[in-house]
Design an enzyme around this catalytic site. Structure first.
Site, PDB file in Angstrom:
ATOM      1  N   GLU A 221       0.906  -0.930   0.322  1.00 15.48           N
ATOM      2  CA  GLU A 221       0.396   0.263   0.115  1.00 15.48           C
ATOM      3  C   GLU A 221       1.165   1.275   0.166  1.00 15.48           C
ATOM      4  O   GLU A 221       0.515   1.984   0.640  1.00 15.48           O
ATOM      5  CB  GLU A 221      -0.884  -0.206   1.328  1.00 15.48           C
ATOM      6  CG  GLU A 221      -1.723  -1.291   0.866  1.00 15.48           C
ATOM      7  CD  GLU A 221      -2.697  -1.788   0.489  1.00 15.48           C
ATOM      8  OE1 GLU A 221      -3.460  -0.002  -0.606  1.00 15.48           O
ATOM      9  OE2 GLU A 221      -3.562  -2.360   0.707  1.00 15.48           O
ATOM     10  N   ARG A 593     -15.091  -2.658  -5.225  1.00 12.20           N
ATOM     11  CA  ARG A 593     -15.908  -3.101  -4.468  1.00 12.20           C
ATOM     12  C   ARG A 593     -16.921  -4.371  -5.099  1.00 12.20           C
ATOM     13  O   ARG A 593     -17.095  -5.334  -4.637  1.00 12.20           O
ATOM     14  CB  ARG A 593     -16.359  -2.780  -3.405  1.00 12.20           C
ATOM     15  CG  ARG A 593     -15.604  -1.955  -2.096  1.00 12.20           C
ATOM     16  CD  ARG A 593     -14.188  -1.973  -1.910  1.00 12.20           C
ATOM     17  NE  ARG A 593     -12.715  -1.637  -3.308  1.00 12.20           N
ATOM     18  CZ  ARG A 593     -11.967  -2.192  -3.356  1.00 12.20           C
ATOM     19  NH1 ARG A 593     -11.233  -3.375  -2.857  1.00 12.20           N
ATOM     20  NH2 ARG A 593     -11.080  -1.631  -4.513  1.00 12.20           N
TER      21      ARG A 593
END
Length: 702
Positions: A221, A593
């Protein structure tokens, strides 16, 4: 080696087999980045014979670190337990436990969490004679430390007042706080990284020792790293970096936490010899969903080029519902959820916590179990409870619990010691706390603040029996400066929206049920109880959460609601191109998502700060080609008319964005947004400017 590579696609294999030197893995949503990192570490150990004690993997959560280590133990055996897998902060603690004395830390130093920070700040504020909440000062501390700023640099750019006090006084709060930490042999979480950097910069021999323990570094990340984490990574990587960073600038959504997208965008400038590997095969979402995602994100300028490609074919079209108002939008979601069934695989995502109330209400009415993630129930939120406490005291002055909650909320010069004296007096005299407040002149040497508060309460008691809940809450807000106090808090905008949502709830109740303030409080008590978790969360429940909390998760079905201007993109993001692009990334994260089914919706009317306003569809919906959306009606039926989306507003005088213009004062710039009679232009010398075309005198350039 075949078992390490056989299940991976060519790009993943390239990342796994990369050995020495820097590498940037641009990992799109759902592209299997964690799997790639785990296999790469296993490859280093099994095929390159790298000792596990020479490998460092940095993740952003302790849970992710634990899961990564467990997977590696299963893949390569017990020796994987020697791997250094940690968050940035955990890695810094490990280093400082060994070498902390070099930077003045005592052995056994303690680490203060957020509650400890608040308690210490309250002590400092009390020492300085300041009646203020610690929240704004903790936000100041976080900003300074997360950016690695000097206090003097922060003060040059800071507003004149912080937490209701001049910024010079706020600076003294900072200094006293740091001194108090030192006296108590403590550090806060942000200090950990700064002290590790100081240790490495001041003591290169220590840095060299740690580098031997971290010869092969992985940072997950990377798009979410802040300036301090960036500096720490560069120091650890050293002159001959075996550094692999993994991330996706298109999913950088934490700018409000000081995350800097430029850290990943400039990686190849920092390390010109770096190999760049793109993971573009998506294992999560259907083709229609990815087509929408790609169409949205390609409009951003701050990104690294990539296109998500589906690994599974087919899929339902992405549905778009245009609701007449926010209440009908919530009703539509509830109806569709009931029709679909299988609640566990459904998520409803929104931009702000305040949006959850209507959704919770309609789902509950439809008998749908709900799991609220990342936030307490609406009526348990601090600012909502504060306002309800005013109402409960106005209806029942003997309610000492709620009276103590509001006696100095917002701050009005009634400190903890004053309250303590009044409580003692009440107990000895056999009085209620309210009666003790009324007798303040007999108890206190300086009773004026308490007397003023009692006068306010008496006025509110009259209002409680003369008006309904809406008028009562509005009177509280006007008389106490409640809104102004919230605006100074780091998350003040969200809290203000919750206040407005409480007013909406009261207004809806008046229209549907009617009655006194006491009746409304009864209704709230029953509703709040329904929100409370009854033991374990139900296995089958619809998940409600903000878009920020949804990152890293996936669901078969996603409802993405409230796609309106000033909501997504949020009104606070419209003045800077960087903030606007982060809002588009937030929309992209929400879209990606969804695995199988995606609903997008917006309302044509929504209450904003107590007033019903007509809204405009989000400009981000305009980024999506109409043929990629299927417009549906209130009951999920396919619209008979061709799928069309109303324009948010006609582009200003033909501007759509991207045009080169010249301004008589600001010089040459680029149009980045156009709406109605206004354009937003990025000028290299002065930044973003919002201009009225009627007066701007813009000249188009070819």
């Amino acid at each position: 080696m075949s078992d390490l590579l056989s299940s991976l696609n060519p790009a993943q294999q390239e990342a796994v087999k990369h050995f020495e030197g820097p590498a940037l893995v641009v990992a799109g949503a759902g592209s299997g980045k964690t799997r790639t990192v785990v296999h790469r570490i296993a490859y280093l150990m099994r095929e390159r014979r790298v000792y596990p004690s020479e490998i460092l993997a940095v993740t952003f959560t302790n849970k992710a670190a634990g899961e990564m280590k467990e997977r590696l133990v299963r893949m390569v055996g017990p020796q994987a337990k020697e791997l250094w897998v940690a968050t940035f902060h955990a890695a810094a603690v490990r280093i400082l436990r060994v070498y902390g004395e070099y930077v003045g830390l005592r052995p056994g130093f303690v680490i203060f969490d957020e509650d400890d920070q608040n308690a210490l700040l309250k002590e400092v504020l009390k020492e300085l004679g300041l009646e203020a909440r610690p929240g704004p000062f903790r936000a100041m501390l976080d900003r300074i430390k997360n950016r690695g700023e000097e206090l003097s640099a922060f003060l040059r750019e800071a507003p004149d007042y912080i937490g209701g006090v001049p910024k010079e006084v706020a600076a003294e709060v900072y200094r006293r706080y740091q001194e108090a930490l030192k006296v108590q042999g403590a550090v806060d979480f942000n200090d950990l990284l700064l002290l590790a950097i100081k240790l490495f910069e001041d003591h290169p021999e220590v840095l060299h020792k740690v580098q031997q323990r971290a010869r092969f570094i992985h940072v997950d990340e990377y798009q979410d790293t802040n300036p301090v984490q960036y500096r720490l990574t560069r120091l650890l990587a050293g002159e001959k970096p075996n550094l692999m960073v993994v991330g996706d600038p298109d999913q950088s959504i934490y700018g409000f936490r000081a995350a800097d997208i430029h850290n990943i965008l400039r990686f190849t400038q920092d390390y010109p010899e770096a190999r760049v590997i793109r993971l573009e095969e998506n294992y999560r979402s259907s083709r229609p969903i990815l087509q929408v995602a790609n169409a949205v994100i390609e409009k951003n300028a701050l990104r690294l080029e990539k296109v998500l490609r589906p690994t599974k074919e087919g899929g339902e079209p992405v549905r778009l519902y245009r609701a007449p108002n926010a209440r009908e939008e919530a009703a539509f979601v509830a109806r569709e959820v009931v029709r679909l069934g299988g609640y566990q695989g459904i998520a409803v995502l929104y931009r702000t916590n305040a949006q959850s109330r209507l959704l919770e209400e309609h789902l509950r009415r439809a008998g749908v179990p709900v799991r609220l993630v990342g936030a307490v129930g609406f009526f348990e939120r601090r600012e909502v409870k504060d306002l309800l406490a005013y109402a409960r005291v106005a209806v029942n002055p003997a309610d000492g619990i709620n009276l103590r909650r509001i006696v100095n909320t917002p701050p009005r010069g009634i400190g903890a010691s004053t309250v303590s004296r009044l409580v003692d007096y009440a107990q000895k005299a056999g009085l209620s706390l309210y009666e003790a407040l009324c007798a303040a002149q007999q108890v206190l040497s300086r009773p004026q603040p308490v007397q003023a508060f009692v006068g306010l309460l008496q006025e509110l008691m009259e209002s409680a029996f003369e008006s309904g809940p809406v008028a009562f809450f509005q009177r509280v807000l006007e008389a106490t400066g409640f809104r102004e106090a919230l605006r100074e808090e780091p998350d003040g905008e969200d809290r203000l929206q919750n206040v407005e949502e409480l007013l909406r709830a009261a207004r809806d109740w008046e229209e549907e049920e009617g009655g006194s303030l006491a009746d409304f409080l009864d209704a709230v008590a029953l509703t709040a109880r329904a929100e409370e978790p009854q033991g374990e969360a139900p296995a089958e429940a619809v998940t409600l959460m903000t878009l920020h909390n949804a990152k890293g998760l996936e669901f078969p079905t996603v409802f993405l609601v409230g796609l309106e201007e000033n909501l997504l993109p949020h009104r606070n993001s419209l003045s800077r191109l960087e903030d606007l692009e982060e809002e588009r990334r937030l929309f992209y994260v929400g879209i990606t998502r969804a695995q199988e089914r995606l609903y997008l919706s917006y309302a044509e009317e929504r209450e904003v700060y107590g007033k019903r306003e007509y809204t405009r569809p989000s400009r981000f919906l305009e980024d999506i080609p109409r043929e990629l959306l299927q417009e549906v009606g209130a009951f999920g039926e396919t619209s008979a008319a061709p799928s069309r989306l109303p324009k948010p507003e006609k582009p200003a005088q033909g501007f759509r964005g991207g045009e080169k213009v010249r301004h008589p004062k600001f010089g040459q710039g680029t149009v980045v947004a156009a709406m109605g009679e206004e354009v937003t232009v990025m000028f290299p010398e002065v930044g973003l400017k919002r201009l009225a075309l009627r007066f701007a005198g813009l000249e188009r350039l070819e």
